[in-house]
Design a protein around this motif. Structure first.
Motif, PDB file in Angstrom:
ATOM      1  N   THR A 109      39.133  42.006  44.833  1.00  0.00           N
ATOM      2  CA  THR A 109      37.952  41.668  44.043  1.00  0.00           C
ATOM      3  C   THR A 109      38.101  40.279  43.456  1.00  0.00           C
ATOM      4  O   THR A 109      39.202  39.701  43.459  1.00  0.00           O
ATOM      5  CB  THR A 109      37.742  42.695  42.910  1.00  0.00           C
ATOM      6  N   HIS A 110      37.008  39.747  42.948  1.00  0.00           N
ATOM      7  CA  HIS A 110      37.047  38.438  42.306  1.00  0.00           C
ATOM      8  C   HIS A 110      37.750  38.527  40.953  1.00  0.00           C
ATOM      9  O   HIS A 110      37.589  39.504  40.226  1.00  0.00           O
ATOM     10  CB  HIS A 110      35.626  37.908  42.104  1.00  0.00           C
ATOM     11  N   VAL A 111      38.531  37.512  40.628  1.00  0.00           N
ATOM     12  CA  VAL A 111      39.223  37.445  39.347  1.00  0.00           C
ATOM     13  C   VAL A 111      38.575  36.362  38.501  1.00  0.00           C
ATOM     14  O   VAL A 111      38.395  35.230  38.950  1.00  0.00           O
ATOM     15  CB  VAL A 111      40.728  37.144  39.536  1.00  0.00           C
ATOM     16  N   TYR A 112      38.199  36.724  37.259  1.00  0.00           N
ATOM     17  CA  TYR A 112      37.568  35.774  36.345  1.00  0.00           C
ATOM     18  C   TYR A 112      38.630  35.103  35.488  1.00  0.00           C
ATOM     19  O   TYR A 112      39.501  35.769  34.920  1.00  0.00           O
ATOM     20  CB  TYR A 112      36.557  36.485  35.437  1.00  0.00           C
ATOM     21  N   LEU A 113      38.562  33.781  35.395  1.00  0.00           N
ATOM     22  CA  LEU A 113      39.455  33.022  34.528  1.00  0.00           C
ATOM     23  C   LEU A 113      38.792  32.880  33.170  1.00  0.00           C
ATOM     24  O   LEU A 113      37.728  32.282  33.047  1.00  0.00           O
ATOM     25  CB  LEU A 113      39.748  31.649  35.142  1.00  0.00           C
ATOM     26  N   GLU A 114      39.421  33.450  32.148  1.00  0.00           N
ATOM     27  CA  GLU A 114      38.850  33.415  30.809  1.00  0.00           C
ATOM     28  C   GLU A 114      39.027  32.032  30.177  1.00  0.00           C
ATOM     29  O   GLU A 114      39.778  31.194  30.675  1.00  0.00           O
ATOM     30  CB  GLU A 114      39.526  34.477  29.927  1.00  0.00           C
ATOM     31  N   ALA A 115      38.320  31.791  29.068  1.00  0.00           N
ATOM     32  CA  ALA A 115      38.457  30.520  28.349  1.00  0.00           C
ATOM     33  C   ALA A 115      39.886  30.323  27.852  1.00  0.00           C
ATOM     34  O   ALA A 115      40.401  29.202  27.827  1.00  0.00           O
ATOM     35  CB  ALA A 115      37.472  30.476  27.186  1.00  0.00           C
ATOM     36  N   ASP A 116      40.528  31.412  27.462  1.00  0.00           N
ATOM     37  CA  ASP A 116      41.942  31.376  27.089  1.00  0.00           C
ATOM     38  C   ASP A 116      42.750  31.044  28.338  1.00  0.00           C
ATOM     39  O   ASP A 116      42.672  31.753  29.348  1.00  0.00           O
ATOM     40  CB  ASP A 116      42.347  32.747  26.540  1.00  0.00           C
ATOM     41  N   PRO A 117      43.557  29.964  28.342  1.00  0.00           N
ATOM     42  CA  PRO A 117      44.233  29.515  29.566  1.00  0.00           C
ATOM     43  C   PRO A 117      45.282  30.473  30.120  1.00  0.00           C
ATOM     44  O   PRO A 117      45.781  30.260  31.222  1.00  0.00           O
ATOM     45  CB  PRO A 117      44.871  28.182  29.143  1.00  0.00           C
ATOM     46  N   VAL A 118      45.626  31.532  29.378  1.00  0.00           N
ATOM     47  CA  VAL A 118      46.607  32.487  29.894  1.00  0.00           C
ATOM     48  C   VAL A 118      45.955  33.838  30.227  1.00  0.00           C
ATOM     49  O   VAL A 118      46.660  34.798  30.551  1.00  0.00           O
ATOM     50  CB  VAL A 118      47.763  32.707  28.886  1.00  0.00           C
ATOM     51  N   ALA A 119      44.638  33.915  30.177  1.00  0.00           N
ATOM     52  CA  ALA A 119      43.954  35.201  30.333  1.00  0.00           C
ATOM     53  C   ALA A 119      43.166  35.269  31.631  1.00  0.00           C
ATOM     54  O   ALA A 119      42.550  34.295  32.066  1.00  0.00           O
ATOM     55  CB  ALA A 119      43.029  35.456  29.147  1.00  0.00           C
ATOM     56  N   LEU A 120      43.183  36.462  32.267  1.00  0.00           N
ATOM     57  CA  LEU A 120      42.425  36.736  33.476  1.00  0.00           C
ATOM     58  C   LEU A 120      41.801  38.127  33.370  1.00  0.00           C
ATOM     59  O   LEU A 120      42.366  39.008  32.718  1.00  0.00           O
ATOM     60  CB  LEU A 120      43.313  36.712  34.735  1.00  0.00           C
ATOM     61  N   THR A 121      40.678  38.318  34.041  1.00  0.00           N
ATOM     62  CA  THR A 121      40.018  39.623  34.070  1.00  0.00           C
ATOM     63  C   THR A 121      39.548  39.898  35.491  1.00  0.00           C
ATOM     64  O   THR A 121      39.062  38.995  36.175  1.00  0.00           O
ATOM     65  CB  THR A 121      38.807  39.661  33.119  1.00  0.00           C
TER      66      THR A 121
END
Length: 327
Positions: free
Chosen positions: A255-267
């Motif tokens: 699935t697609h992984v979203y890069l959050e605004a926080d540079p160490v976070a992914l969803t």
């Protein structure tokens, strides 16, 4: 059969070459908060203005409690009230003076107008500011006064068009409490908003609209489950490892992984429509194992139901706050 407060079919409104509302179909049950969610330019405000008889539709049908918005506009207006995006009260009058003036215009005798004004000022926490000029109110106080003015005569249907835009979190919560009270007293609320949390907290059903038409509709829970059984939220120790973590998670979960605004976070969303929460948890565990084998340290991890933010991104491929031509 549940009474419908609003029913539209193929509703259309254009401004020049811009088709702001493009075949809008809605069925809004009476007695609930019905959320209309979409980005700027999606057509939310234009739709509300047609339903409130302030704009004439170019095509399609719209009924409010069975009354056609074109042929029976007066009957519609007798049952609805509208609070727009900006406060409509007079800044050079006090809160009390605003409500008394509007109550008198609505046909209340002077003593009854003052009694109703006092009642609403107390209910909305504005008694101490009753004699203060509205120009000296905070944004949250103005918004509460604006909603109070909208229910001087209790409407069957209240349109709230982005009522908490620009408010701080505390004022937003106060407005949410007021909306719940209004609905508890029997008024149907159609709430347009760009705040996904707001729709999630208040609405019994939600229509997601984009480019002037409904692209998804249902309860918040059903909308969330429509894009997967869960969402993995990962925080890494080292931001430099995020590109590799994104690649591994995408491969492991498919699935697609979203890069959050926080540079160490992914969803990332987990599991398809045919998989349940147990399978989602298994997939998430396998994905974390892949990260560990690659030497990527995860400081925090959670698996939960997708948020409405993720629903909106999945449906439109853009954030709800993206700016477009306002409709």
């Amino acid at each position: 059969m549940t009474e419908l407060a609003i029913e539209t079919s193929g509703l259309v409104k254009s401004f020049g070459d811009n088709r702001a509302v493009d075949g809008l179909d809605l069925s809004v049950p009476a007695g609930i908060v019905y959320g209309v969610l979409g980005p700027n330019g999606a057509g939310k405000t234009t739709a509300v203005r047609m339903l409130a008889t302030l704009l004439r539709p170019d095509g399609g049908q719209a009924r409010v409690f069975g009354h056609d918005v074109r042929r029976e506009a007066d009957a519609v207006r007798a049952r609805v009230s509208l609070t727009g995006q900006y406060a409509s009260v007079d800044e050079d009058l006090s809160g009390m003076e605003n409500l008394v003036l509007l109550a008198r215009l609505l046909g209340h005798r002077k003593p009854a107008a003052r009694d109703r004004a006092r009642e609403l000022l107390e209910a909305f926490g504005l008694t101490e500011a009753a004699d203060r000029l509205v120009k000296n109110y905070s944004g949250g106080m103005r918004r509460r006064l604006d909603i109070a003015a909208s229910i001087l005569n209790t409407p069957d249907l209240l349109f709230l068009d982005e009522p908490t835009t620009g408010l701080d979190p505390r004022s937003r919560n106060q407005v949410w409490d007021i909306i719940r009270i209004v609905v508890a007293h029997g008024t149907t609320v159609l709430l347009t908003t760009q705040y996904l949390e707001e729709a999630d907290r208040l609405a019994g059903r939600i229509a997601v609209i984009d480019h002037g038409k409904v692209i998804a509709e249902g309860t918040p829970g059903r909308l969330k489950s429509s894009i997967g059984a869960g969402a993995v939220h990962v925080r890494l120790r080292d931001a430099a490892q995020r590109p590799e973590a994104e690649r591994l998670l995408s491969a492991a979960l498919g699935t697609h992984v979203y890069l959050e605004a926080d540079p160490v976070a992914l969803t990332a969303r987990v599991a398809g429509a045919d998989n349940g929460e147990r399978v989602a948890a298994e997939q998430a565990s396998l994905a974390l194992a892949e990260l560990a084998r690659a030497g990527i340290v995860v400081d925090d991890f959670s698996l939960g139901q997708p948020s409405l933010d993720e629903v909106f991104l999945a449906l439109t491929d853009r954030p709800a706050s993206e700016k477009e031509i306002a409709a």
